[in-house]
Design a protein around this motif. Structure first.
Motif, PDB file in Angstrom:
ATOM      1  N   TYR A  15     -17.264   0.314  -2.094  1.00 43.15           N
ATOM      2  CA  TYR A  15     -17.771   0.051  -0.994  1.00 43.15           C
ATOM      3  C   TYR A  15     -17.131  -0.496  -0.816  1.00 43.15           C
ATOM      4  CZ  TYR A  15     -18.602   5.121  -2.076  1.00 43.15           C
ATOM      5  OH  TYR A  15     -19.334   6.425  -2.760  1.00 43.15           O
ATOM      6  N   SER A  18     -14.010  -2.367  -0.136  1.00 38.16           N
ATOM      7  CA  SER A  18     -12.641  -1.434   0.452  1.00 38.16           C
ATOM      8  C   SER A  18     -13.338  -1.670   1.857  1.00 38.16           C
ATOM      9  CB  SER A  18     -12.921   0.106   0.434  1.00 38.16           C
ATOM     10  OG  SER A  18     -12.408   0.828   0.993  1.00 38.16           O
ATOM     11  N   SER A  22      -9.894  -3.114   4.773  1.00 39.07           N
ATOM     12  CA  SER A  22     -10.010  -2.817   5.725  1.00 39.07           C
ATOM     13  C   SER A  22     -10.324  -3.243   6.879  1.00 39.07           C
ATOM     14  CB  SER A  22     -10.460  -0.866   5.541  1.00 39.07           C
ATOM     15  OG  SER A  22     -10.164  -0.495   4.445  1.00 39.07           O
ATOM     16  N   GLN A  62     -15.913   8.167   3.551  1.00 40.64           N
ATOM     17  CA  GLN A  62     -15.706   7.992   2.347  1.00 40.64           C
ATOM     18  C   GLN A  62     -16.795   8.616   0.833  1.00 40.64           C
ATOM     19  OE1 GLN A  62     -15.963   3.393   2.031  1.00 40.64           O
ATOM     20  NE2 GLN A  62     -14.492   3.712   0.400  1.00 40.64           N
ATOM     21  N   ASN A  66     -15.946  10.729  -2.306  1.00 47.42           N
ATOM     22  CA  ASN A  66     -15.783  10.040  -3.289  1.00 47.42           C
ATOM     23  C   ASN A  66     -16.921  10.902  -4.476  1.00 47.42           C
ATOM     24  OD1 ASN A  66     -15.637   8.136  -5.393  1.00 47.42           O
ATOM     25  ND2 ASN A  66     -17.301   6.646  -5.077  1.00 47.42           N
ATOM     26  N   TYR A  80      -9.328  11.272   7.596  1.00 52.68           N
ATOM     27  CA  TYR A  80      -9.696   9.907   7.402  1.00 52.68           C
ATOM     28  C   TYR A  80      -8.894   9.678   9.239  1.00 52.68           C
ATOM     29  CZ  TYR A  80     -11.727   7.742   3.673  1.00 52.68           C
ATOM     30  OH  TYR A  80     -12.358   7.657   2.700  1.00 52.68           O
ATOM     31  N   TRP A 121      -8.046   4.624   3.945  1.00 57.06           N
ATOM     32  CA  TRP A 121      -7.041   5.755   2.981  1.00 57.06           C
ATOM     33  C   TRP A 121      -6.914   4.939   2.043  1.00 57.06           C
ATOM     34  CZ3 TRP A 121      -1.964   7.340   2.289  1.00 57.06           C
ATOM     35  CH2 TRP A 121      -1.718   8.209   1.416  1.00 57.06           C
ATOM     36  N   ASP A 124      -9.392   2.506   0.260  1.00 59.96           N
ATOM     37  CA  ASP A 124     -10.234   3.733  -0.034  1.00 59.96           C
ATOM     38  C   ASP A 124      -9.670   4.193  -1.882  1.00 59.96           C
ATOM     39  OD1 ASP A 124     -12.159   5.914  -0.695  1.00 59.96           O
ATOM     40  OD2 ASP A 124     -11.107   6.979  -0.064  1.00 59.96           O
ATOM     41  N   LEU A 128     -11.628   3.731  -4.937  1.00 60.71           N
ATOM     42  CA  LEU A 128     -12.499   4.392  -4.954  1.00 60.71           C
ATOM     43  C   LEU A 128     -12.584   5.563  -5.767  1.00 60.71           C
ATOM     44  CD1 LEU A 128     -14.894   3.282  -2.084  1.00 60.71           C
ATOM     45  CD2 LEU A 128     -15.579   3.013  -4.535  1.00 60.71           C
ATOM     46  N   GLN A 129     -11.351   6.077  -6.117  1.00 60.82           N
ATOM     47  CA  GLN A 129     -10.866   7.528  -5.684  1.00 60.82           C
ATOM     48  C   GLN A 129      -9.989   6.614  -7.282  1.00 60.82           C
ATOM     49  OE1 GLN A 129     -12.004   9.681  -3.548  1.00 60.82           O
ATOM     50  NE2 GLN A 129     -12.463   8.858  -2.411  1.00 60.82           N
TER      51      GLN A 129
END
Length: 135
Positions: A15, A18, A22, A62, A66, A80, A121, A124, A128-129
């Protein structure tokens, strides 16, 4: 309970990566489009301004996303983008002490909102995805 805490502590660095990626990406683009007059100092300064709306609006979404990870999901991007439009409107209204709807007529409002959503996005999805492929 301890398993949930352990799982959460395992993803917190992602997190953070990310969020930082960003903020730096959006700040760099803002500095470049402001004709580069700020340089590296501008990227740092803008990052401090950008982190607040990201923390208030994007990170909670987010965390929710997740729970059902999907890399580069267009649905996630649209959501988003919605929250980005809202965040940029509120944040710019607070910074300018102007709660009029005039901001909605400027190209910068939409450009910044779209870029903020796009960068968040993207990072992320990268950090994370992990569990799902492109949808």
């Amino acid at each position: 309970m301890s398993q949930e805490v352990s799982e959460l502590s395992d993803v917190i660095p992602y997190y953070f990566f990310s969020l930082v990626s960003s903020c730096l990406s959006l700040s760099a683009v803002l500095v470049i489009f402001s004709l580069g007059t700020w340089g590296v100092l501008g990227i740092i300064v803008f990052s401090f301004y950008v982190v607040i709306p990201y923390l208030l609006f994007a990170v909670p979404v987010q965390v929710l996303f997740n729970k059902h990870p999907k890399k580069f999901s267009l649905i996630y991007f649209c959501l988003y983008n919605f929250f980005s439009l809202l965040a940029v409107f509120i944040y710019s209204s607070l910074l300018n002490f102007n709660f009029s709807m005039d901001i909605l007529t400027t190209k910068n409002y939409y450009a910044i909102s779209l870029l903020a959503a796009l960068f968040f996005w993207f990072w992320d999805s990268v950090f994370l995805q992990k569990k799902s492929s492109v949808s």
